[in-house]
Design a protein around this motif. Structure first.
Motif, short mmCIF file in Angstrom:
data_model
loop_
_atom_site.label_atom_id
_atom_site.label_comp_id
_atom_site.label_asym_id
_atom_site.label_seq_id
_atom_site.Cartn_x
_atom_site.Cartn_y
_atom_site.Cartn_z
N TYR A 100 1.07 16.36 -0.60
CA TYR A 100 0.09 17.02 0.27
C TYR A 100 0.50 18.48 0.52
O TYR A 100 -0.30 19.39 0.37
CB TYR A 100 -0.04 16.26 1.59
N GLU A 115 2.79 6.79 -6.80
CA GLU A 115 1.84 7.74 -7.40
C GLU A 115 2.21 9.18 -7.03
O GLU A 115 2.20 10.07 -7.88
CB GLU A 115 0.43 7.41 -6.92
N ALA A 116 2.56 9.40 -5.78
CA ALA A 116 2.92 10.75 -5.33
C ALA A 116 4.24 11.20 -5.95
O ALA A 116 4.41 12.37 -6.29
CB ALA A 116 3.01 10.79 -3.81
N GLU A 174 2.78 1.72 -3.39
CA GLU A 174 1.93 2.22 -4.47
C GLU A 174 1.55 3.69 -4.25
O GLU A 174 1.54 4.48 -5.20
CB GLU A 174 0.69 1.35 -4.61
N GLU A 175 1.27 4.04 -3.01
CA GLU A 175 0.94 5.43 -2.66
C GLU A 175 2.13 6.35 -2.94
O GLU A 175 1.99 7.43 -3.51
CB GLU A 175 0.55 5.48 -1.19
N GLN A 176 3.32 5.91 -2.54
CA GLN A 176 4.52 6.71 -2.75
C GLN A 176 4.86 6.85 -4.24
O GLN A 176 5.27 7.91 -4.69
CB GLN A 176 5.71 6.09 -2.01
N TYR A 231 0.83 -1.21 0.00
CA TYR A 231 0.00 0.00 0.00
C TYR A 231 0.87 1.26 0.00
O TYR A 231 0.66 2.18 -0.80
CB TYR A 231 -0.93 -0.01 1.22
N VAL A 232 1.84 1.31 0.89
CA VAL A 232 2.72 2.48 0.99
C VAL A 232 3.52 2.65 -0.30
O VAL A 232 3.66 3.76 -0.81
CB VAL A 232 3.66 2.37 2.22
N SER A 273 4.31 11.22 -0.57
CA SER A 273 2.90 11.49 -0.29
C SER A 273 2.75 12.80 0.49
O SER A 273 1.88 13.60 0.19
CB SER A 273 2.27 10.36 0.50
#
Length: 102
Positions: A94, A64-65, A60-62, A57-58, A90
């Motif tokens: 933000y 994308e960011a 994939e999130e990273q 999860y982390v 991420s």
């Protein structure tokens, strides 16, 4: 195996949840073993050293960011976001978006 132990620790009394967690961890471990960005792999492992699902999860999130930050146009805001959160894409995204809106 470490994945069996993790599943049991997560749900000591619930065998069906242990099986679910085990299968989820196997799938996520396979993903992480193939992940190509070593910087993001290291970050994900640091955030969740024992949980492959959360690592995925982390990661994939990273990813994308990071892609967002690589395309960000305001170099002054990019520099500020990186200074605030040098390892966390991420959070950089933000901060960048928050500053852009204000």
């Amino acid at each position: 195996s470490e994945l069996v132990a993790f599943a049991i620790k997560e749900h000591p009394e619930d065998y069906s949840m242990q099986q679910y967690v085990y299968e989820e961890q196997v799938e996520a471990k396979e993903f992480m073993d193939k992940a190509s960005n070593s910087e993001l792999v290291a970050f994900a492992i640091k955030e969740h050293p024992e949980d492959y699902s959360m690592q995925q999860y982390v990661y994939e999130e990273q990813l994308e960011a990071k892609e967002f930050m690589d395309k960000a146009k305001n170099s002054e805001l990019v520099a500020f976001a990186i200074k605030e959160h040098p390892e966390d894409y991420s959070m950089q995204q933000y901060v960048y978006e928050e500053r852009l809106e204000s």
